[in-house]
Design a protein around this motif. Structure first.
Motif, PDB file in Angstrom:
ATOM      1  N   ARG A   1       6.268   4.302   3.055  1.00  0.00           N
ATOM      2  CA  ARG A   1       6.737   3.671   1.825  1.00  0.00           C
ATOM      3  C   ARG A   1       7.639   2.467   2.113  1.00  0.00           C
ATOM      4  NH1 ARG A   1       9.320   8.514  -1.405  1.00  0.00           N
ATOM      5  NH2 ARG A   1       9.788   9.149   0.725  1.00  0.00           N
ATOM      6  N   SER A   2       7.550   1.485   1.246  1.00  0.00           N
ATOM      7  CA  SER A   2       8.417   0.314   1.337  1.00  0.00           C
ATOM      8  C   SER A   2       9.820   0.681   0.874  1.00  0.00           C
ATOM      9  CB  SER A   2       7.876  -0.811   0.445  1.00  0.00           C
ATOM     10  OG  SER A   2       8.001  -0.448  -0.929  1.00  0.00           O
TER      11      SER A   2
ATOM     12  N   GLN B   1       9.787   1.148  -2.826  1.00  0.00           N
ATOM     13  CA  GLN B   1       9.188   2.412  -3.252  1.00  0.00           C
ATOM     14  C   GLN B   1      10.167   3.564  -3.040  1.00  0.00           C
ATOM     15  OE1 GLN B   1       5.936   2.650  -4.802  1.00  0.00           O
ATOM     16  NE2 GLN B   1       7.101   4.441  -5.478  1.00  0.00           N
TER      17      GLN B   1
ATOM     18  N   LEU C   1      12.539   3.384  -5.987  1.00  0.00           N
ATOM     19  CA  LEU C   1      11.902   3.870  -7.216  1.00  0.00           C
ATOM     20  C   LEU C   1      11.759   5.389  -7.211  1.00  0.00           C
ATOM     21  CD1 LEU C   1       9.092   1.179  -7.541  1.00  0.00           C
ATOM     22  CD2 LEU C   1      11.194   1.327  -8.904  1.00  0.00           C
ATOM     23  N   ASP C   2      11.313   5.927  -6.076  1.00  0.00           N
ATOM     24  CA  ASP C   2      11.118   7.376  -5.980  1.00  0.00           C
ATOM     25  C   ASP C   2      12.446   8.134  -6.041  1.00  0.00           C
ATOM     26  OD1 ASP C   2       8.423   6.880  -5.725  1.00  0.00           O
ATOM     27  OD2 ASP C   2       8.356   7.236  -3.553  1.00  0.00           O
TER      28      ASP C   2
ATOM     29  N   ARG D   1       7.648   4.982 -14.491  1.00  0.00           N
ATOM     30  CA  ARG D   1       7.216   5.793 -13.338  1.00  0.00           C
ATOM     31  C   ARG D   1       5.780   5.508 -12.924  1.00  0.00           C
ATOM     32  NH1 ARG D   1      10.134  11.562 -13.540  1.00  0.00           N
ATOM     33  NH2 ARG D   1      12.118  10.866 -14.356  1.00  0.00           N
TER      34      ARG D   1
ATOM     35  N   ARG E   1       4.416   2.525 -12.811  1.00  0.00           N
ATOM     36  CA  ARG E   1       4.303   1.197 -12.204  1.00  0.00           C
ATOM     37  C   ARG E   1       4.594   1.292 -10.701  1.00  0.00           C
ATOM     38  NH1 ARG E   1       7.502  -4.237 -14.266  1.00  0.00           N
ATOM     39  NH2 ARG E   1       6.399  -5.686 -12.892  1.00  0.00           N
ATOM     40  N   PRO E   2       3.647   0.889  -9.849  1.00  0.00           N
ATOM     41  CA  PRO E   2       3.874   0.963  -8.407  1.00  0.00           C
ATOM     42  C   PRO E   2       4.815  -0.142  -7.928  1.00  0.00           C
ATOM     43  CG  PRO E   2       1.739  -0.020  -8.841  1.00  0.00           C
ATOM     44  CD  PRO E   2       2.307   0.410 -10.182  1.00  0.00           C
ATOM     45  N   ALA E   3       5.436   0.087  -6.793  1.00  0.00           N
ATOM     46  CA  ALA E   3       6.357  -0.896  -6.212  1.00  0.00           C
ATOM     47  C   ALA E   3       5.667  -2.242  -6.017  1.00  0.00           C
ATOM     48  CB  ALA E   3       6.922  -0.376  -4.902  1.00  0.00           C
ATOM     49  N   SER E   4       4.405  -2.222  -5.662  1.00  0.00           N
ATOM     50  CA  SER E   4       3.674  -3.468  -5.398  1.00  0.00           C
ATOM     51  C   SER E   4       3.523  -4.348  -6.638  1.00  0.00           C
ATOM     52  CB  SER E   4       2.295  -3.150  -4.824  1.00  0.00           C
ATOM     53  OG  SER E   4       1.549  -2.374  -5.748  1.00  0.00           O
TER      54      SER E   4
ATOM     55  N   TYR F   1       5.990  -5.018  -8.762  1.00  0.00           N
ATOM     56  CA  TYR F   1       7.272  -5.658  -9.072  1.00  0.00           C
ATOM     57  C   TYR F   1       7.428  -6.973  -8.326  1.00  0.00           C
ATOM     58  CZ  TYR F   1       8.942  -1.514 -11.504  1.00  0.00           C
ATOM     59  OH  TYR F   1       9.096  -0.481 -12.388  1.00  0.00           O
TER      60      TYR F   1
ATOM     61  N   ASP G   1       8.889  -5.355   2.744  1.00  0.00           N
ATOM     62  CA  ASP G   1       8.638  -3.962   3.105  1.00  0.00           C
ATOM     63  C   ASP G   1       9.918  -3.255   3.537  1.00  0.00           C
ATOM     64  OD1 ASP G   1       5.968  -3.880   2.491  1.00  0.00           O
ATOM     65  OD2 ASP G   1       5.279  -4.215   4.538  1.00  0.00           O
TER      66      ASP G   1
END
Length: 166
Positions: free
Chosen positions: A38-39, A42, A45-46, A82, A84-87, A89, A105
């Motif tokens: 994970r970046s 991410q 966010l998680d 929740r 929306r993926p990190a990629s 943004y 990353d």
């Protein structure tokens, strides 16, 4: 098993490191990180979607108090989309209480500015560790008064949020 969280200087390779010299407040915490693709964003966010309830209650109290003083009601730390993926943004996008300022990353920098202070938070991952660093620049007397109350609580919030990293 709970990961050990260690207070440290803001990592030298973090984009926030140079901002500490002029900061009114800064701190940083790190913990070991198992191999994980994970970046940094991410991870953030998680983690914030699992913000401890007591932190959300403190944010609600903070918002109720400061909105009467003419400051921003920031909402809740974990109030994010929740799905929306990190990629998805980009810098300038709002993520919960912060705006995304930088993303790679290895590091995500989020922040918020008001008349009284500027806050920047870095989530930085490198060499089997992840760090969360905060840098605050105060602009007015109200910012200094605000930080008198917030700084001691902040030192408990960041490690509590980091314990939620999975």
């Amino acid at each position: 098993m709970t990961a050990t969280i260690i207070k440290q200087p803001v990592p030298a390779a973090s984009r926030l490191h140079g901002a500490t010299a002029s900061a009114h407040f800064h701190d940083s915490y790190r913990m070991a990180l198992a191999p994980d693709p994970r970046s940094a964003l991410q991870f953030y966010l998680d983690t914030v979607v699992h913000t401890p309830r007591w932190v959300d209650r403190l944010m609600a109290l903070r918002n109720a108090i400061v909105s009467r003083l003419g400051l921003k009601d920031l909402g809740a730390l974990g109030a994010i989309d929740r799905a929306r993926p990190a990629s998805a943004y980009r810098p300038g996008d709002r993520i919960g209480i912060f705006t995304l300022l930088h993303v790679s990353d290895d590091e995500a920098i989020l922040g918020d500015s008001d008349r009284h202070l500027d806050v920047q938070v870095s989530v930085y991952r490198r060499d089997g560790e992840i760090s969360m660093s905060t840098v605050v620049h105060v602009h007015r007397l109200l910012g200094h008064v605000y930080m008198l109350f917030v700084a001691p609580v902040h030192r408990r919030i960041v490690p509590a949020v980091m314990r939620r990293m999975r």
